[in-house]
Scaffold this active site. Structure first.
Site, mmCIF file in Angstrom:
data_model
loop_
_atom_site.group_PDB
_atom_site.id
_atom_site.type_symbol
_atom_site.label_atom_id
_atom_site.label_comp_id
_atom_site.label_asym_id
_atom_site.label_seq_id
_atom_site.Cartn_x
_atom_site.Cartn_y
_atom_site.Cartn_z
ATOM 1 N N SER A 177 0.933 -1.397 0.092
ATOM 2 C CA SER A 177 0.079 0.003 0.107
ATOM 3 C C SER A 177 0.927 1.328 0.208
ATOM 4 C CB SER A 177 -1.102 0.049 1.112
ATOM 5 O OG SER A 177 -0.369 0.047 2.441
ATOM 6 N N ASP A 178 2.055 1.224 0.658
ATOM 7 C CA ASP A 178 2.945 2.164 0.811
ATOM 8 C C ASP A 178 3.248 2.517 -0.670
ATOM 9 O OD1 ASP A 178 3.252 3.369 3.224
ATOM 10 O OD2 ASP A 178 4.432 1.429 3.781
ATOM 11 N N LEU A 179 3.856 1.587 -1.627
ATOM 12 C CA LEU A 179 4.584 1.865 -2.854
ATOM 13 C C LEU A 179 3.380 2.182 -3.689
ATOM 14 C CD1 LEU A 179 7.041 -1.515 -2.403
ATOM 15 C CD2 LEU A 179 7.377 1.167 -2.494
ATOM 16 N N GLY A 182 2.179 5.636 -3.370
ATOM 17 C CA GLY A 182 3.286 6.527 -4.046
ATOM 18 C C GLY A 182 3.266 6.724 -5.299
#
Length: 412
Positions: A177-179, A182
């Site tokens: 989810s972070d990547l 981003g």
């Protein structure tokens, strides 16, 4: 229009397609920093603003000034430290924002506005600025104020249900989810920059981590909404007829037959098992989908009799989609990856050579900027803040002069 090129040589050096674009990043950990890093790779001038203590990822796993994780998400940037809980820190940030094209932050909803650098305040300072907020669950709703880390979002956003078998439940990397948020944020910023050319002013962009996962899981989400079918870890491989096998030497590889029947008949030739074509469990693609586990067992039993390279050679000879199942340690020695110039050596923060993954996108006209290592804490403090202060002073002076001239004309 530039001529089309099929060149596979090293990417041209240049300013990059975002040369001249200035980005202020108030991110920490992964989502915000990764979004800004993607823009830096495209040539944007990115200034990372950290607290005096620095981004917590700098010191991960006992590293001192810079962990490899921090270095991965923050290359190509300049860095300053500001205490945004003080008037002086906010004033310095405002000075940076007056001359910026983009500001990216990944605080909890409402924090930026409460501290004095929300989208409305920054738009008043600089009508052309694009502000981008990355949050876990969006700005509203019952989960909005919760702390948002990848494990939580990947669970809530159904990503884990697609990659982790139910009998071996555990959080699984990478930081999906972070990547993905981003990447979504960088894409949204690029679209907003394009829209600004027509509209003449910037806008506020909101990206949520959970929403980015739903965008990514579009096939599983759409299938459920349309049919009620719930996808799991084996749903896609079963439909795609994708299999993982292990050779006699213990080395793994994958086969992806997809839809064309020629890949199935070719695989039978590779395996020297034409009799499987008459097996009612595998006679049609639909049958193979239904009996995926049975065929998987057959393939594993056969491929386990010879080493991996034997099968890779035969699969290539019969034009079957396949590949070795590489680890990260294998990846950069893979002959195809090695031929693509996807690793570059740059000076590290201490001056020693540092090998890093290079951007995979090649721009043949605008080129790509030279890669730079992630900055040390506050490395650009003096230069960045002095330039921002000078620019702000010039802006104030110009505004004052213009206002005075207007007043004099109105009195004339």
């Amino acid at each position: 229009m530039s001529p089309r090129t099929e060149s596979s040589g090293p990417p041209a050096r240049g300013g990059g397609p975002l040369a001249g674009i200035r980005v202020v990043e108030l991110g920490q950990y992964i989502s915000g920093p990764y979004a800004a890093k993607l823009l830096a790779d495209l040539g944007a001038d990115v200034v990372k603003v950290e607290s005096p203590e620095g981004d917590p990822m700098r010191r991960w796993e006992g590293h001192g000034a810079m962990s490899p994780q921090f270095a991965a998400y923050n290359r190509g940037k300049r860095a300053v430290t500001l205490d945004l809980k003080t008037e002086g820190g906010i004033a310095a940030l405002h000075a940076l924002a007056r001359d910026a094209d983009v500001l990216i932050e990944n605080f909890r909803p409402g924090v930026a506005t409460r501290l004095g650098f929300g989208p409305e305040a920054l738009h008043d300072l600089n009508p052309r600025i694009i502000t981008c907020s990355i949050t876990g669950f969006g700005p509203t709703g019952p989960y909005a104020a919760r702390p948002a880390y990848d494990t939580v979002i990947s669970a809530v956003g159904a990503m884990y249900s697609q990659v982790v078998p139910a009998d071996t439940l555990r959080p699984l990397g990478p930081a999906f989810s972070d990547l993905l948020s981003g990447m979504s944020a960088a894409q949204a910023v690029l679209a907003a920059l394009h829209a600004r050319e027509a509209r003449g002013e910037g806008e506020h962009v909101e990206v949520s981590m959970v929403g980015s996962l739903i965008d990514f899981l579009t096939e599983a989400a759409s299938t459920y909404l349309e049919t009620g079918q719930v996808a799991g870890p084996d749903s896609r491989p079963r439909r795609a007829q994708a299999y993982a096998c292990v050779g006699a030497d213990g080395r793994a590889f994958v086969i992806h037959m997809s839809v064309p029947e020629k890949f199935w008949t070719g695989l039978l030739a590779v395996l020297e098992r034409p009799d499987l074509a008459d097996d009612p469990r595998f006679a049609t693609r639909e049958a193979r989908v239904r009996n995926y586990d049975a065929l998987d067992a057959e393939l594993k039993a056969i491929t386990g009799r010879m080493p991996r390279q034997h099968w890779l050679d035969r699969l290539e000879a019969h034009d079957i989609p396949h590949g070795p199942l590489n680890t990260v340690a294998d990846l950069f020695d893979d002959p195809q990856v090695a031929s693509m110039a996807l690793v570059e050596e740059i000076p590290g923060p201490d001056g020693a050579p540092l090998r890093v993954p290079a951007p995979s996108t090649v721009f043949h006209a605008s080129g790509r900027p030279a890669l730079r290592a992630a900055p040390r804490l506050g490395e650009g403090q003096a230069d960045v803040l002095a330039a921002a202060a000078a620019s702000a002073s010039t802006t104030v002076a110009s505004t004052t002069t213009a206002s005075t001239t207007t007043d004099e004309r109105s009195r004339a």
